[in-house]
Design a protein around this motif. Structure first.
Motif, PDB file in Angstrom:
ATOM      1  N   THR A 164       4.365   8.367   7.852  1.00 44.64           N
ATOM      2  CA  THR A 164       5.326   8.781   6.834  1.00 44.64           C
ATOM      3  C   THR A 164       6.240   9.861   7.412  1.00 44.64           C
ATOM      4  OG1 THR A 164       3.698  10.319   5.910  1.00 44.64           O
ATOM      5  CG2 THR A 164       3.775   8.101   4.966  1.00 44.64           C
TER       6      THR A 164
ATOM      7  N   HIS B 136       5.635   1.327  -1.513  1.00 49.59           N
ATOM      8  CA  HIS B 136       5.662   0.981  -0.096  1.00 49.59           C
ATOM      9  C   HIS B 136       4.473   0.095   0.268  1.00 49.59           C
ATOM     10  CE1 HIS B 136       6.163   1.126   4.165  1.00 49.59           C
ATOM     11  NE2 HIS B 136       5.164   1.964   4.377  1.00 49.59           N
TER      12      HIS B 136
ATOM     13  N   GLY C 194       9.204   4.513   2.996  1.00 49.68           N
ATOM     14  CA  GLY C 194       7.760   4.669   2.871  1.00 49.68           C
ATOM     15  C   GLY C 194       7.142   5.200   4.144  1.00 49.68           C
TER      16      GLY C 194
END
Length: 236
Positions: free
Chosen positions: A194, A32, A219
């Motif tokens: 997240t 990510h 991500g």
């Protein structure tokens, strides 16, 4: 004498080798960050720019950066000598040096500075941010992650939330971290969080499949309730 939250007399929980399961999971997380870097760095910066990773741990992110940006000049900074040695072993050379994130002075500037899960360990996060800005080239990028005090997991787990640790001495919400970066003179390019790793039932099978899928697929997303803050900022 600078006050630090790291006890070098104790075993470090961050020492890992590339072949371990933990390192593999961390590499998936780093995907990510690589996407964010590709989104916000210029092609010239990715081909021949300079990257500094502050708080290298065992060097897994720098190893991922080396695979994805073979032309970039890599550097690392880490307080714990054991992790300095491990990072240099992983990278195959003297990439990382020992230093304090609040006071380091490398005498050079970088196109990109990354720092993953470090700022919460610092007693003076403002000094760290100012130091990063000093080490960024004009238009350089700071990519930072840290636990989010405003996450859903903290609301659910309360005092049992795993973000509450003796060495986490600077915890803030995602909004507070963003505001601190802006007040330091940085321009936000991306701010998100997240997902649900801090809720045990959502971090193991079968319900964990949802959380893991979100982490692998996205991500992070631009919302304020996730486990960790992810921010990308540009220096003026």
């Amino acid at each position: 004498m600078i006050k630090v939250s790291v006890d070098l007399a104790q075993p470090t929980p961050y020492l890992e080798t590339v072949g371990t399961l933990g390192a593999f999971k961390r590499r998936l997380t780093h995907r990510h960050y690589i996407r964010l870097i590709r989104r916000h760095l210029s092609s010239d910066q990715m081909k021949s720019g300079k990257l500094l990773d502050v708080g290298t741990g065992s060097g897994t992110f720098l190893a991922e950066a080396k695979r994805n940006f073979p032309g970039m000049v890599l550097g690392g900074l880490e307080y714990d000598d054991r992790l300095v040695a491990q990072t240099n072993t992983v990278l195959g050379g003297p990439i990382c040096r020992q230093g304090n994130a609040e006071t380091f002075d490398l005498g050079s500037q970088f196109d990109l500075i990354t720092s993953f899960q470090v700022i919460e360990h610092l007693y003076d996060p403002k000094a760290f941010v100012a130091n990063c800005i000093k080490h960024l080239l004009p238009g350089g990028i700071l990519l930072i992650t840290t636990p989010n005090l405003g996450c859903v997991a903290k609301m659910v787990m309360k005092e049992k939330w795993h973000g509450f640790r003796d060495d986490h001495v600077s915890l803030k919400t995602a909004q507070e971290w963003k505001a601190q970066m802006v007040s330091a003179g940085l321009t936000p390019l991306y701010c998100g969080t997240t997902f649900f790793s801090g809720i045990p039932v959502l971090n193991r099978a079968p319900l964990g499949v949802l959380n893991w899928s979100l982490l692998l697929g996205f991500g992070s997303l631009p919302w304020s309730g996730g486990e960790a803050f992810v921010g990308v900022f540009r220096a003026s």
